[in-house]
Design a protein around this motif. Structure first.
Motif, PDB file in Angstrom:
ATOM      1  N   THR A  69       0.931  -1.104  -0.051  1.00  0.00           N
ATOM      2  CA  THR A  69       0.088  -0.001  -0.032  1.00  0.00           C
ATOM      3  C   THR A  69       0.849   1.063   0.106  1.00  0.00           C
ATOM      4  O   THR A  69       1.690   1.185   0.877  1.00  0.00           O
ATOM      5  N   LEU A  70       0.778   2.116  -0.846  1.00  0.00           N
ATOM      6  CA  LEU A  70       1.365   3.274  -1.163  1.00  0.00           C
ATOM      7  C   LEU A  70       0.553   4.522  -0.617  1.00  0.00           C
ATOM      8  O   LEU A  70      -0.767   4.626  -1.050  1.00  0.00           O
ATOM      9  N   ASP A  71       0.931   5.153   0.210  1.00  0.00           N
ATOM     10  CA  ASP A  71       0.278   6.574   0.648  1.00  0.00           C
ATOM     11  C   ASP A  71       1.025   7.818   0.548  1.00  0.00           C
ATOM     12  O   ASP A  71       2.226   7.768   0.646  1.00  0.00           O
ATOM     13  N   GLY A  72       0.447   8.778   0.435  1.00  0.00           N
ATOM     14  CA  GLY A  72       1.291  10.359   0.521  1.00  0.00           C
ATOM     15  C   GLY A  72       0.566  11.327  -0.481  1.00  0.00           C
ATOM     16  O   GLY A  72      -0.557  10.942  -1.179  1.00  0.00           O
ATOM     17  N   GLN A  73       1.220  12.376  -0.769  1.00  0.00           N
ATOM     18  CA  GLN A  73       0.698  13.195  -1.631  1.00  0.00           C
ATOM     19  C   GLN A  73       1.705  13.927  -2.542  1.00  0.00           C
ATOM     20  O   GLN A  73       2.819  14.036  -1.919  1.00  0.00           O
ATOM     21  N   ILE A  74       1.451  13.990  -4.014  1.00  0.00           N
ATOM     22  CA  ILE A  74       2.520  14.606  -4.692  1.00  0.00           C
ATOM     23  C   ILE A  74       1.900  15.483  -5.792  1.00  0.00           C
ATOM     24  O   ILE A  74       0.383  15.537  -5.803  1.00  0.00           O
ATOM     25  N   GLY A  75       2.563  16.011  -6.798  1.00  0.00           N
ATOM     26  CA  GLY A  75       2.113  17.174  -7.486  1.00  0.00           C
ATOM     27  C   GLY A  75       1.507  16.563  -8.841  1.00  0.00           C
ATOM     28  O   GLY A  75       1.179  17.503  -9.635  1.00  0.00           O
ATOM     29  N   SER A  76       1.787  15.274  -9.308  1.00  0.00           N
ATOM     30  CA  SER A  76       1.247  15.141 -10.479  1.00  0.00           C
ATOM     31  C   SER A  76       0.961  13.630 -10.792  1.00  0.00           C
ATOM     32  O   SER A  76       1.381  12.749 -10.103  1.00  0.00           O
ATOM     33  N   ASP A  77       0.042  13.347 -11.705  1.00  0.00           N
ATOM     34  CA  ASP A  77      -0.476  11.924 -12.135  1.00  0.00           C
ATOM     35  C   ASP A  77       0.811  11.177 -12.640  1.00  0.00           C
ATOM     36  O   ASP A  77       0.948   9.900 -12.383  1.00  0.00           O
ATOM     37  N   SER A  78       1.651  11.849 -13.408  1.00  0.00           N
ATOM     38  CA  SER A  78       2.919  11.035 -13.996  1.00  0.00           C
ATOM     39  C   SER A  78       3.854  10.667 -12.720  1.00  0.00           C
ATOM     40  O   SER A  78       4.352   9.560 -12.962  1.00  0.00           O
ATOM     41  N   LEU A  79       4.095  11.532 -11.881  1.00  0.00           N
ATOM     42  CA  LEU A  79       4.911  11.109 -10.905  1.00  0.00           C
ATOM     43  C   LEU A  79       4.234   9.957 -10.047  1.00  0.00           C
ATOM     44  O   LEU A  79       4.811   9.256  -9.678  1.00  0.00           O
ATOM     45  N   LYS A  80       2.906   9.912  -9.790  1.00  0.00           N
ATOM     46  CA  LYS A  80       2.127   8.713  -9.203  1.00  0.00           C
ATOM     47  C   LYS A  80       2.411   7.711  -9.799  1.00  0.00           C
ATOM     48  O   LYS A  80       2.683   6.502  -9.166  1.00  0.00           O
ATOM     49  N   GLN A  81       2.251   7.496 -11.330  1.00  0.00           N
ATOM     50  CA  GLN A  81       2.530   6.457 -11.940  1.00  0.00           C
ATOM     51  C   GLN A  81       3.969   5.943 -11.845  1.00  0.00           C
ATOM     52  O   GLN A  81       4.226   4.796 -11.751  1.00  0.00           O
ATOM     53  N   ASP A  82       5.080   6.830 -12.037  1.00  0.00           N
ATOM     54  CA  ASP A  82       6.442   6.624 -11.765  1.00  0.00           C
ATOM     55  C   ASP A  82       6.540   5.845 -10.663  1.00  0.00           C
ATOM     56  O   ASP A  82       7.414   4.850 -10.327  1.00  0.00           O
ATOM     57  N   ILE A  83       6.055   6.267  -9.274  1.00  0.00           N
ATOM     58  CA  ILE A  83       6.166   5.744  -7.827  1.00  0.00           C
ATOM     59  C   ILE A  83       5.680   4.240  -8.078  1.00  0.00           C
ATOM     60  O   ILE A  83       6.198   3.324  -7.564  1.00  0.00           O
ATOM     61  N   GLU A  84       4.724   4.162  -8.806  1.00  0.00           N
ATOM     62  CA  GLU A  84       3.963   2.575  -8.732  1.00  0.00           C
ATOM     63  C   GLU A  84       4.715   1.795  -9.619  1.00  0.00           C
ATOM     64  O   GLU A  84       5.119   0.686  -9.161  1.00  0.00           O
ATOM     65  N   ASN A  85       5.492   2.409 -10.680  1.00  0.00           N
ATOM     66  CA  ASN A  85       6.355   1.499 -11.591  1.00  0.00           C
ATOM     67  C   ASN A  85       7.580   1.364 -10.799  1.00  0.00           C
ATOM     68  O   ASN A  85       8.113   0.098 -10.853  1.00  0.00           O
ATOM     69  N   ARG A  86       8.154   2.233  -9.972  1.00  0.00           N
ATOM     70  CA  ARG A  86       9.353   1.773  -9.453  1.00  0.00           C
ATOM     71  C   ARG A  86       9.364   1.008  -8.125  1.00  0.00           C
ATOM     72  O   ARG A  86       9.885   0.045  -7.938  1.00  0.00           O
ATOM     73  N   THR A  87       8.002   0.816  -7.667  1.00  0.00           N
ATOM     74  CA  THR A  87       7.584   0.035  -6.713  1.00  0.00           C
ATOM     75  C   THR A  87       7.306  -1.304  -7.431  1.00  0.00           C
ATOM     76  O   THR A  87       7.965  -2.507  -6.774  1.00  0.00           O
ATOM     77  N   LYS A  88       6.854  -1.658  -8.379  1.00  0.00           N
ATOM     78  CA  LYS A  88       6.899  -3.029  -8.964  1.00  0.00           C
ATOM     79  C   LYS A  88       8.379  -3.255  -9.412  1.00  0.00           C
ATOM     80  O   LYS A  88       8.434  -4.592  -9.238  1.00  0.00           O
ATOM     81  N   LEU A  89       9.149  -2.506  -9.923  1.00  0.00           N
ATOM     82  CA  LEU A  89      10.396  -3.099 -10.070  1.00  0.00           C
ATOM     83  C   LEU A  89      11.132  -3.393  -8.992  1.00  0.00           C
ATOM     84  O   LEU A  89      11.953  -4.504  -8.896  1.00  0.00           O
ATOM     85  N   ALA A  90      10.985  -2.780  -7.896  1.00  0.00           N
ATOM     86  CA  ALA A  90      11.917  -2.756  -6.715  1.00  0.00           C
ATOM     87  C   ALA A  90      11.496  -4.356  -5.836  1.00  0.00           C
ATOM     88  O   ALA A  90      12.153  -4.912  -5.421  1.00  0.00           O
ATOM     89  N   GLY A  91      10.072  -4.565  -6.249  1.00  0.00           N
ATOM     90  CA  GLY A  91       9.490  -5.624  -5.481  1.00  0.00           C
ATOM     91  C   GLY A  91       9.525  -6.817  -6.259  1.00  0.00           C
ATOM     92  O   GLY A  91       9.460  -8.112  -5.628  1.00  0.00           O
ATOM     93  N   GLY A  92       9.250  -6.723  -7.455  1.00  0.00           N
ATOM     94  CA  GLY A  92       9.193  -7.856  -8.496  1.00  0.00           C
ATOM     95  C   GLY A  92       8.191  -8.858  -8.035  1.00  0.00           C
ATOM     96  O   GLY A  92       7.110  -8.491  -7.882  1.00  0.00           O
ATOM     97  N   GLU A  93       8.600 -10.051  -8.185  1.00  0.00           N
ATOM     98  CA  GLU A  93       7.787 -11.238  -7.817  1.00  0.00           C
ATOM     99  C   GLU A  93       7.257 -11.154  -6.414  1.00  0.00           C
ATOM    100  O   GLU A  93       6.322 -11.957  -6.102  1.00  0.00           O
TER     101      GLU A  93
END
Length: 185
Positions: A69-93
């Motif tokens: 679960t990711l929580d917080g506040q940021i300034g753009s939709d693209s940054l929100k998506q980037d955070i989710e993508n980095r989460t997927k890469l870091a966590g993997g399977e």
């Protein structure tokens, strides 16, 4: 002899059913054991994700049984998506699911427009004028101009609506509001 063969085939079918049930049970148990994660593996997964997101301030990561679960506040939709993508890469399977509860568009701090004025000088007046004009659409008897971040309003308005106008103008965070030119009917 045929009686003996019939008994043998019946036992074999029962044995096969029992073996199939045992196999299904064992597969289910293996899947259950595999899906259960220890708190230590959740902690390791959380650490990996936090390390991948360390350049993004204000994001909280929680991991429970592989569910992130990711929580917080940021300034753009693209940054929100980037955070989710980095989460997927870091966590993997190790990730079962990601719940991205990040809120886009941080609320403007109370003194943000004033600080912006200090940096930009009079350039902010055009943005402030646009915001004032949007407010004044609901108050057709009022006109206003913006000078150095200060809204100067003039016109005639019902006394009961003057407070509403002032609150709406304050909401757009000018440096100041001059309502001396507004008279009540």
């Amino acid at each position: 002899m045929s009686m003996h063969l019939l008994l043998f085939s019946t036992e074999t079918k029962n044995d096969m059913k029992l073996n199939n049930l045992l196999l299904i049970f064992l597969l289910g148990a293996l899947l259950f054991i595999h899906s259960c994660r220890s708190p230590e593996s959740d902690e390791k997964l959380r650490s990996k994700i936090e390390a991948a997101l360390e350049t993004t301030a204000g994001i909280e990561v929680d991991v429970e049984e592989g569910n992130v679960t990711l929580d917080g506040q940021i300034g753009s939709d693209s940054l929100k998506q980037d955070i989710e993508n980095r989460t997927k890469l870091a966590g993997g399977e190790g990730i079962k699911s990601i719940h991205n509860n990040i809120i886009v568009n941080l609320p403007e701090p109370e003194d943000a427009r004033e600080k912006y004025h200090e940096i930009m000088g009079g350039a902010i007046d055009s943005t402030l004028t646009r915001d004032v004009n949007l407010v004044l659409e609901d108050f057709p008897t009022i006109t206003a101009q913006v000078k150095e971040g200060i809204i100067i309003a003039t016109g005639n308005l019902e006394k009961s609506k003057i407070d509403t106008l002032k609150k709406r103008l304050e909401h757009i965070k000018p440096k100041g509001i001059d309502m001396k030119g507004v008279t009540s009917r």
